[in-house]
Scaffold this active site. Structure first.
Site, PDB file in Angstrom:
ATOM      1  NE  ARG A  46      84.363 -10.477  36.306  1.00  0.00           N
ATOM      2  CZ  ARG A  46      83.896  -9.299  36.119  1.00  0.00           C
ATOM      3  NH1 ARG A  46      83.114  -9.181  34.946  1.00  0.00           N
ATOM      4  NH2 ARG A  46      84.172  -8.313  36.723  1.00  0.00           N
ATOM      5  CE1 TYR A  98      78.768 -35.917  29.816  1.00  0.00           C
ATOM      6  CE2 TYR A  98      78.469 -33.669  29.666  1.00  0.00           C
ATOM      7  CZ  TYR A  98      79.067 -34.572  30.334  1.00  0.00           C
ATOM      8  OH  TYR A  98      79.799 -34.311  31.657  1.00  0.00           O
ATOM      9  CG  ASP A 170      78.381 -30.742  22.008  1.00  0.00           C
ATOM     10  OD1 ASP A 170      79.501 -30.968  21.649  1.00  0.00           O
ATOM     11  OD2 ASP A 170      78.038 -31.017  23.340  1.00  0.00           O
ATOM     12  CE  LYS A 195      85.135 -34.488  27.300  1.00  0.00           C
ATOM     13  NZ  LYS A 195      84.404 -33.401  27.908  1.00  0.00           N
TER      14      LYS A 195
END
Length: 386
Positions: A46, A98, A170, A195
């Site tokens: 982690r 978005y 973004d 994406k």
């Protein structure tokens, strides 16, 4: 190095013990200590994982940043950024963005005291007039999702510095191949790596890159503490996708430019949004800050009644969520990605019930045009006869 070289070399020379060209997938969750008080640099996955670290180093190089971070989704990456805010803080966001980002701010952050205002960030005066004493950040999408509105990143960076705000961009639609917001003054660049960075519709991931060491330390603490990290298998797949990012983005754009020019002339299409069109109001600014126009197009048809039959008649383009893969995908934002945004706000931003968002893939552009034309013609005929 040029970005094409950085992409192609992603993950190479990261395993000196074997010389592996493709970085190994380190599935181990924990690592042995050489001795008491000693560490190999990897203790628990982690906190740090060799495969993820190779990816994060690549992300930083792609964006000319000081440090990159890989998360389990794009929304996990945005959530990490929002953990920099505190109750009473105010954030300005692009009004055309978005729907998942809107949902996060409205349904999770506003109830705990983080206020948000949505503004046309392509209008710098509108942005400045909405800054409050409690404003701490400006969150921008450019081009925006889904109407591809262009915001001047450098101008926003000047304003952010003058007002002591964080500028978060973004960059999902453009990727570092076409646009590098950190070079233009942004503090944080966020991307849904699901994406274009991945490009094959087989990885769920999100990324952050920053240009300031102190900010990097804060975000690392958040990433490690919350633990929404990207697993090693997905990190390896993402590295593999990045190796062809530059090639794919060129083909996405080549096809999108052809389709956008064709759609503008189509008698059944009433409006086309694409920053590469001469009539796009943000084209000149986009060209100043980007090296290309990308592969995303949005367009309106004449009647909302055509939407359902049009989507049903497509044979090459797939009606599906997401974007940025090699396969062309089409989305109906009003019912899918932006359904949580109030209708009046959607309509003001141009997200009408006649709008479709097209992620142009790397297929034959002629086949894509034939598919759209046939589906539109069939849809109109069905509605007219019915």
């Amino acid at each position: 190095m040029q970005i094409e070289t950085i992409c192609s070399q992603a993950g190479n020379r990261k395993d000196p013990s074997t010389g592996a060209i493709s970085i190994p997938i380190h599935h181990s969750t924990t690592y042995g200590h050489p001795g008491f008080g000693q560490s190999t640099g990897f203790d628990y996955t982690r906190s740090l994982n060799p495969t993820r670290l190779a990816l994060e180093d690549t992300l930083a190089s792609l964006h000319n940043g000081i440090r990159g971070f890989a998360f389990s989704s794009g929304m996990a990456a945005i959530d990490a950024v929002t953990r920099l805010f505190r109750p009473g803080d105010h954030v300005l966001l692009s009004d055309d963005l978005y729907g998942g980002t809107y949902r996060l701010f409205e349904q999770l952050l506003r109830p705990v005291g983080v206020d948000a205002t949505y503004v046309d960030t392509s209008n710098l005066s509108a942005v400045e007039s909405n800054v409050r004493p409690t404003t701490v950040a400006l969150f921008v999408e450019t081009p925006s999702n889904p109407t591809l509105k262009v915001t001047n990143i450098q101008a926003c960076a000047h304003l952010a510095r003058a007002k002591n705000l964080l500028l978060i961009v973004d960059n999902t639609f453009m990727t570092p191949y076409h646009q590098r917001p950190l070079d233009l003054g942004a503090d944080i660049v966020v991307e849904s790596a699901t994406k274009y960075l991945c490009g094959h519709n087989d990885v769920l991931a999100g990324t952050l890159v920053v240009r300031d060491a102190a900010l990097a330390d804060k975000l690392y603490f958040i990433q490690n503490s919350v633990g929404a990290v990207l697993g090693p298998q997905d990190a390896w797949l993402l590295l593999r996708g990045i190796k062809t990012l530059h090639l794919r983005m060129e083909r996405h754009e080549e096809n999108a430019r052809k389709l956008a020019s064709w759609l503008v002339q189509h008698p059944l299409v009433s409006r086309v949004y694409y920053p590469g069109l001469q009539e796009h109001p943000g084209r000149s600014i986009h060209e100043q800050q980007s090296r290309g126009y990308g592969g995303m197009i949005s367009f309106e048809v004449h009647s909302a009644d055509w939407i359902a039959p049009f989507l049903e008649h497509l044979r090459v383009i797939t009606f599906a969520e997401s974007l940025g893969g090699v396969e062309s995908l089409i989305t109906y934002p009003a019912r899918q990605t932006h359904c949580d945004i109030p209708e009046d706000m959607r309509n003001r931003c141009g997200v009408t019930d006649r709008l479709l968002r097209l992620s142009v893939g790397i297929e034959s552009a002629d086949d894509l045009m034939t598919d759209i034309h046939a589906a539109l013609t069939s849809a109109r005929q069905e509605v007219t006869v019915g």
